[in-house]
Design a protein around this motif. Structure first.
Motif, PDB file in Angstrom:
ATOM      1  N   ILE A 125     -63.130 -52.296   8.727  1.00  0.00           N
ATOM      2  CA  ILE A 125     -61.800 -52.076   9.304  1.00  0.00           C
ATOM      3  C   ILE A 125     -61.968 -51.289  10.602  1.00  0.00           C
ATOM      4  O   ILE A 125     -62.374 -50.130  10.589  1.00  0.00           O
ATOM      5  N   THR A 126     -61.660 -51.935  11.719  1.00  0.00           N
ATOM      6  CA  THR A 126     -61.846 -51.315  13.029  1.00  0.00           C
ATOM      7  C   THR A 126     -60.518 -50.764  13.551  1.00  0.00           C
ATOM      8  O   THR A 126     -59.458 -50.991  12.980  1.00  0.00           O
ATOM      9  N   VAL A 127     -60.621 -50.053  14.676  1.00  0.00           N
ATOM     10  CA  VAL A 127     -59.421 -49.506  15.319  1.00  0.00           C
ATOM     11  C   VAL A 127     -58.475 -50.629  15.724  1.00  0.00           C
ATOM     12  O   VAL A 127     -57.260 -50.549  15.539  1.00  0.00           O
ATOM     13  N   ASN A 128     -59.021 -51.722  16.272  1.00  0.00           N
ATOM     14  CA  ASN A 128     -58.177 -52.848  16.685  1.00  0.00           C
ATOM     15  C   ASN A 128     -57.467 -53.480  15.495  1.00  0.00           C
ATOM     16  O   ASN A 128     -56.317 -53.922  15.603  1.00  0.00           O
ATOM     17  N   ASP A 129     -58.158 -53.548  14.352  1.00  0.00           N
ATOM     18  CA  ASP A 129     -57.523 -54.080  13.133  1.00  0.00           C
ATOM     19  C   ASP A 129     -56.330 -53.210  12.739  1.00  0.00           C
ATOM     20  O   ASP A 129     -55.255 -53.720  12.399  1.00  0.00           O
ATOM     21  N   ALA A 130     -56.527 -51.898  12.788  1.00  0.00           N
ATOM     22  CA  ALA A 130     -55.450 -50.976  12.419  1.00  0.00           C
ATOM     23  C   ALA A 130     -54.277 -51.073  13.393  1.00  0.00           C
ATOM     24  O   ALA A 130     -53.114 -51.056  12.987  1.00  0.00           O
ATOM     25  N   LYS A 187     -61.372 -43.550  12.807  1.00  0.00           N
ATOM     26  CA  LYS A 187     -60.211 -43.535  13.687  1.00  0.00           C
ATOM     27  C   LYS A 187     -59.172 -44.572  13.263  1.00  0.00           C
ATOM     28  O   LYS A 187     -57.970 -44.413  13.527  1.00  0.00           O
ATOM     29  N   ALA A 188     -59.631 -45.648  12.614  1.00  0.00           N
ATOM     30  CA  ALA A 188     -58.691 -46.654  12.118  1.00  0.00           C
ATOM     31  C   ALA A 188     -57.780 -46.058  11.054  1.00  0.00           C
ATOM     32  O   ALA A 188     -56.574 -46.344  11.004  1.00  0.00           O
ATOM     33  N   PHE A 189     -58.349 -45.201  10.204  1.00  0.00           N
ATOM     34  CA  PHE A 189     -57.546 -44.561   9.166  1.00  0.00           C
ATOM     35  C   PHE A 189     -56.544 -43.570   9.773  1.00  0.00           C
ATOM     36  O   PHE A 189     -55.455 -43.371   9.230  1.00  0.00           O
ATOM     37  N   GLU A 190     -56.912 -42.949  10.905  1.00  0.00           N
ATOM     38  CA  GLU A 190     -55.976 -42.045  11.578  1.00  0.00           C
ATOM     39  C   GLU A 190     -54.748 -42.806  12.063  1.00  0.00           C
ATOM     40  O   GLU A 190     -53.617 -42.344  11.942  1.00  0.00           O
ATOM     41  N   ILE A 217     -53.561 -45.673  10.820  1.00  0.00           N
ATOM     42  CA  ILE A 217     -52.789 -46.101   9.644  1.00  0.00           C
ATOM     43  C   ILE A 217     -52.001 -44.931   9.074  1.00  0.00           C
ATOM     44  O   ILE A 217     -50.830 -45.065   8.718  1.00  0.00           O
ATOM     45  N   ALA A 218     -52.637 -43.758   8.991  1.00  0.00           N
ATOM     46  CA  ALA A 218     -51.971 -42.580   8.412  1.00  0.00           C
ATOM     47  C   ALA A 218     -50.754 -42.177   9.240  1.00  0.00           C
ATOM     48  O   ALA A 218     -49.698 -41.830   8.692  1.00  0.00           O
ATOM     49  N   ARG A 219     -50.859 -42.231  10.551  1.00  0.00           N
ATOM     50  CA  ARG A 219     -49.734 -41.838  11.394  1.00  0.00           C
ATOM     51  C   ARG A 219     -48.627 -42.880  11.357  1.00  0.00           C
ATOM     52  O   ARG A 219     -47.444 -42.551  11.460  1.00  0.00           O
ATOM     53  N   ALA A 220     -48.996 -44.151  11.198  1.00  0.00           N
ATOM     54  CA  ALA A 220     -47.974 -45.209  11.098  1.00  0.00           C
ATOM     55  C   ALA A 220     -47.217 -45.127   9.783  1.00  0.00           C
ATOM     56  O   ALA A 220     -46.071 -45.587   9.693  1.00  0.00           O
ATOM     57  N   ALA A 221     -47.824 -44.551   8.748  1.00  0.00           N
ATOM     58  CA  ALA A 221     -47.189 -44.468   7.426  1.00  0.00           C
ATOM     59  C   ALA A 221     -46.053 -43.462   7.393  1.00  0.00           C
ATOM     60  O   ALA A 221     -45.215 -43.500   6.484  1.00  0.00           O
ATOM     61  N   GLU A 222     -45.993 -42.542   8.368  1.00  0.00           N
ATOM     62  CA  GLU A 222     -44.902 -41.565   8.494  1.00  0.00           C
ATOM     63  C   GLU A 222     -44.694 -40.757   7.218  1.00  0.00           C
ATOM     64  O   GLU A 222     -43.574 -40.576   6.749  1.00  0.00           O
ATOM     65  N   GLY A 223     -45.793 -40.303   6.615  1.00  0.00           N
ATOM     66  CA  GLY A 223     -45.692 -39.396   5.473  1.00  0.00           C
ATOM     67  C   GLY A 223     -45.616 -40.048   4.118  1.00  0.00           C
ATOM     68  O   GLY A 223     -45.490 -39.357   3.107  1.00  0.00           O
ATOM     69  N   GLY A 224     -45.687 -41.371   4.045  1.00  0.00           N
ATOM     70  CA  GLY A 224     -45.636 -42.072   2.766  1.00  0.00           C
ATOM     71  C   GLY A 224     -46.998 -42.646   2.396  1.00  0.00           C
ATOM     72  O   GLY A 224     -47.514 -43.521   3.102  1.00  0.00           O
ATOM     73  N   LEU A 225     -47.590 -42.173   1.289  1.00  0.00           N
ATOM     74  CA  LEU A 225     -48.921 -42.644   0.904  1.00  0.00           C
ATOM     75  C   LEU A 225     -48.882 -44.112   0.479  1.00  0.00           C
ATOM     76  O   LEU A 225     -49.810 -44.870   0.752  1.00  0.00           O
ATOM     77  N   THR A 275     -48.878 -35.058   4.780  1.00  0.00           N
ATOM     78  CA  THR A 275     -49.475 -34.930   6.111  1.00  0.00           C
ATOM     79  C   THR A 275     -50.514 -36.028   6.336  1.00  0.00           C
ATOM     80  O   THR A 275     -51.095 -36.570   5.391  1.00  0.00           O
ATOM     81  N   ALA A 276     -50.739 -36.341   7.617  1.00  0.00           N
ATOM     82  CA  ALA A 276     -51.722 -37.369   7.966  1.00  0.00           C
ATOM     83  C   ALA A 276     -53.113 -36.989   7.444  1.00  0.00           C
ATOM     84  O   ALA A 276     -53.880 -37.859   7.004  1.00  0.00           O
ATOM     85  N   LYS A 277     -53.411 -35.696   7.453  1.00  0.00           N
ATOM     86  CA  LYS A 277     -54.719 -35.234   6.969  1.00  0.00           C
ATOM     87  C   LYS A 277     -54.907 -35.562   5.490  1.00  0.00           C
ATOM     88  O   LYS A 277     -55.969 -36.059   5.083  1.00  0.00           O
ATOM     89  N   ASP A 278     -53.863 -35.320   4.665  1.00  0.00           N
ATOM     90  CA  ASP A 278     -53.959 -35.615   3.233  1.00  0.00           C
ATOM     91  C   ASP A 278     -54.003 -37.120   2.967  1.00  0.00           C
ATOM     92  O   ASP A 278     -54.687 -37.577   2.049  1.00  0.00           O
ATOM     93  N   ILE A 279     -53.265 -37.887   3.775  1.00  0.00           N
ATOM     94  CA  ILE A 279     -53.280 -39.347   3.609  1.00  0.00           C
ATOM     95  C   ILE A 279     -54.664 -39.899   3.917  1.00  0.00           C
ATOM     96  O   ILE A 279     -55.192 -40.751   3.189  1.00  0.00           O
ATOM     97  N   ILE A 280     -55.262 -39.413   5.003  1.00  0.00           N
ATOM     98  CA  ILE A 280     -56.610 -39.889   5.375  1.00  0.00           C
ATOM     99  C   ILE A 280     -57.614 -39.535   4.279  1.00  0.00           C
ATOM    100  O   ILE A 280     -58.458 -40.352   3.902  1.00  0.00           O
ATOM    101  N   LYS A 281     -57.513 -38.320   3.744  1.00  0.00           N
ATOM    102  CA  LYS A 281     -58.422 -37.886   2.683  1.00  0.00           C
ATOM    103  C   LYS A 281     -58.318 -38.802   1.464  1.00  0.00           C
ATOM    104  O   LYS A 281     -59.331 -39.222   0.886  1.00  0.00           O
TER     105      LYS A 281
END
Length: 562
Positions: A232-237, A201-204, A206-214, A179-185
């Motif tokens: 690492i900013t939102v625009n960078d992500a 928010k940048a990590f959010e 990245i986590a959603r773009a990863a589609e479940g793959g750490l 899950t995105a929550k576990d990836i962000i953690k």
């Protein structure tokens, strides 16, 4: 050594570090403590979810000098040796490059030798589905009854390609998408340990773009670190993931809701000028409206929201856009996405879709009083007609509804791709048709194995009737079965994918009901000055037995069935 990628530096060394797979790690830990270790395991699941890492952790825990333990100590000689790869008794094999019979026979010959440095010899075979049939057969007996000191751990992303005789001899663990929550953690933990500064928010993103793959998430994080200056900013992500800013999506949704075509097209131009991929754009827009629908109907399920971040603009739009409008938006965007797959001018399809989205609001707005008045009058008329039918009317008026019933059915029936079928018939060959028919049974069996039994049932009374070098015509006995099958894009893609596997050619499927097929075929033969018995492109040369029978009894007394 030079710089190492984050996913290598922070590879899990204990079950506790394996993110999002508690159902697997808990079971393995209990088995370790109770000393109920199986001789063979199968770890299956999407890429980057921890299969190989869990296999190495299990190998360390089994051979740890402090065993039985739930976690390897990572301090004893055995744990350290397995971690750095210096102990020869834990063997990692890449089945993608060692997939022959000889490699497996070599394993079979060596398993009988006792381990040198630790208690158990562990074979970790990654991407095991890549083994050949001969290699699987060579592994079969050894996998069923290996020596007491040997453990096999098989890892794969495609378990449906592994023979059932292999799967039945293993304890199977299915790794799920993280899950995105576990990836962000996990990313926060790694960033803090590596001294990386970031916006949450940048990590959010990245986590959603990863589609479940750490592993995918950490690779994107590596890119973001290289791209950013200090933080690492939102625009960078957004840049490294190729995703579209929430601000642009909110602006697009607002322009669609307000019927502002000019603003919608200008926003599209800005995004394409920034180098955004049209396919990714349409996907993000579909997910945006999907998330809006979920937010409106189930606001507490935040984890189900994949694309958007719930900000003030998004909340305001959610209140103003109705569920019916969202249904229509998603339907238009989904059809556009399908059409874009077969075109080189994706931008044009997106522009047309945006215009249709803007215009659709005028017709569907519940706030338009004139439309509401008109709908009220229509309902009133429908009630009056229903009352007349219940009281009974003359025979002439009874006949009219029957005619009216037929026309909508033909309008909503399956629309045959006549031009596409004619193109296939022009290039049709007997060899291509025989190739597809010879592997049709294998294809149906593989569809059932992929948990598509209900869809595969549609093909019970369907058969390939003509094929060219890249497409084939599939005849259905009933029009409704043809329509249900051809409108299921996932099902059609599965057929093409399986035929690619079994024949080596990615045939495209074109469906046609039986009654329309006969008409189309005759029309094609007539237009090309061909006789039905001479159509060798489609069905091959006439059978010599049939030709001899014609000479004996004549064509009028014969009925030829395929």
């Amino acid at each position: 050594m030079a710089y190492q990628a984050l996913y290598r530096v922070w590879r899990p060394q204990s079950f506790e570090d394996v993110a999002g797979q508690e159902h697997v790690t808990k079971t393995l830990q209990n088995a370790l403590l109770q000393q109920k270790i199986s001789h063979a395991y199968l770890f299956s699941g999407p890429r980057g979810t921890g299969k190989t890492s869990a296999a190495k952790i299990l190998a360390k825990a089994i051979n740890c000098e402090k065993a039985p333990v739930a976690e390897p100590c990572n301090e004893c000689a055995a744990c350290r040796g397995i971690t750095d790869g210096s102990i020869p008794d834990v063997i990692e094999i890449d089945a993608a490059s060692n997939n022959g019979v000889e490699e497996i026979r070599d394993i079979r010959d060596k398993v009988k030798f006792a381990p040198n440095a630790v208690s158990y010899k562990v074979y970790i075979i990654d991407e095991v589905h890549m083994l050949s049939i001969g290699a699987f057969n060579a592994l079969l007996k050894t996998l069923e009854e290996p020596p007491q000191h040997v453990i096999f751990i098989l890892a794969t992303t495609e378990p449906h390609k592994i023979p059932l005789t292999i799967i039945s001899r293993c304890q199977r663990f299915d790794f799920k998408r993280i899950t995105a929550k576990d990836i962000i953690k996990r990313m926060v933990h790694i960033a803090n340990g590596s001294g990386i500064h970031f916006e949450e928010k940048a990590f959010e993103i990245i986590a959603r773009a990863a589609e479940g793959g750490l592993r995918d998430a950490l690779s994107l994080l590596d890119q973001a670190v290289s791209f950013s200056d200090e933080v690492i900013t939102v625009n960078d992500a957004l840049t490294v993931t190729g995703a579209i800013s929430q601000e642009y999506l909110n602006q697009l949704a607002l322009s669609i809701h307000e019927n502002n075509i000019a603003l919608a097209l200008k926003t599209l131009e800005d995004l394409l000028y920034q180098g955004k991929d049209p396919t990714r754009f349409i996907e993000d827009l579909i997910l945006y409206f999907r998330d809006m629908l979920l937010y409106k109907t189930a606001p507490n399920l935040e984890e189900s929201i994949e694309r958007v971040m719930v900000d003030t603009d998004f909340q305001n739009l959610s209140q103003n856009i109705t569920n019916e409008q969202i249904y229509e938006y998603i339907d238009i965007l989904n059809k556009t996405q399908q059409e874009m797959k077969f075109s080189n001018i994706a931008k044009m399809y997106i522009e047309v879709a945006l215009i249709r989205l803007c215009e659709s609001r005028v017709a569907s707005s519940p706030q338009n009083e004139d439309v509401q008045n008109l709908l009220g009058k229509i309902e009133s008329l429908e009630r009056e007609i229903k009352g007349l039918k219940e009281r009974g009317v003359s025979a002439s008026t009874e006949e009219k509804p029957q005619v009216a019933k037929r026309s909508p059915r033909t309008g909503k029936g399956y629309k045959v791709q006549t031009g596409r079928i004619h193109d296939i018939l022009k290039g049709a060959t007997k060899q291509d048709l025989q190739l597809i028919k010879s592997r049709w049974g294998d294809m149906l069996e593989m569809l059932n194995n992929r948990q598509m039994r209900s869809q595969a049932a549609l093909l019970n009374e369907a058969e390939p009737v003509a094929a060219s070098n890249n497409a084939f015509v599939l005849k259905f006995k009933y029009e409704i079965h043809c329509q249900m099958a051809m409108e299921n894009n996932k099902f059609i893609e599965a057929i093409s994918s399986i035929l690619q596997e079994v024949t080596g050619i990615g045939y495209q499927t074109v469906g046609v009901p039986e009654n329309q097929w006969n008409e189309l075929r005759e029309e094609f033969l007539k237009n090309n000055n061909m006789d039905s018995s001479d159509h060798s492109h489609e069905e091959g040369e006439e059978d010599p037995i049939i030709a001899e029978a014609k000479k004996l009894v004549g064509i009028d007394l014969m009925e030829i069935q395929d």
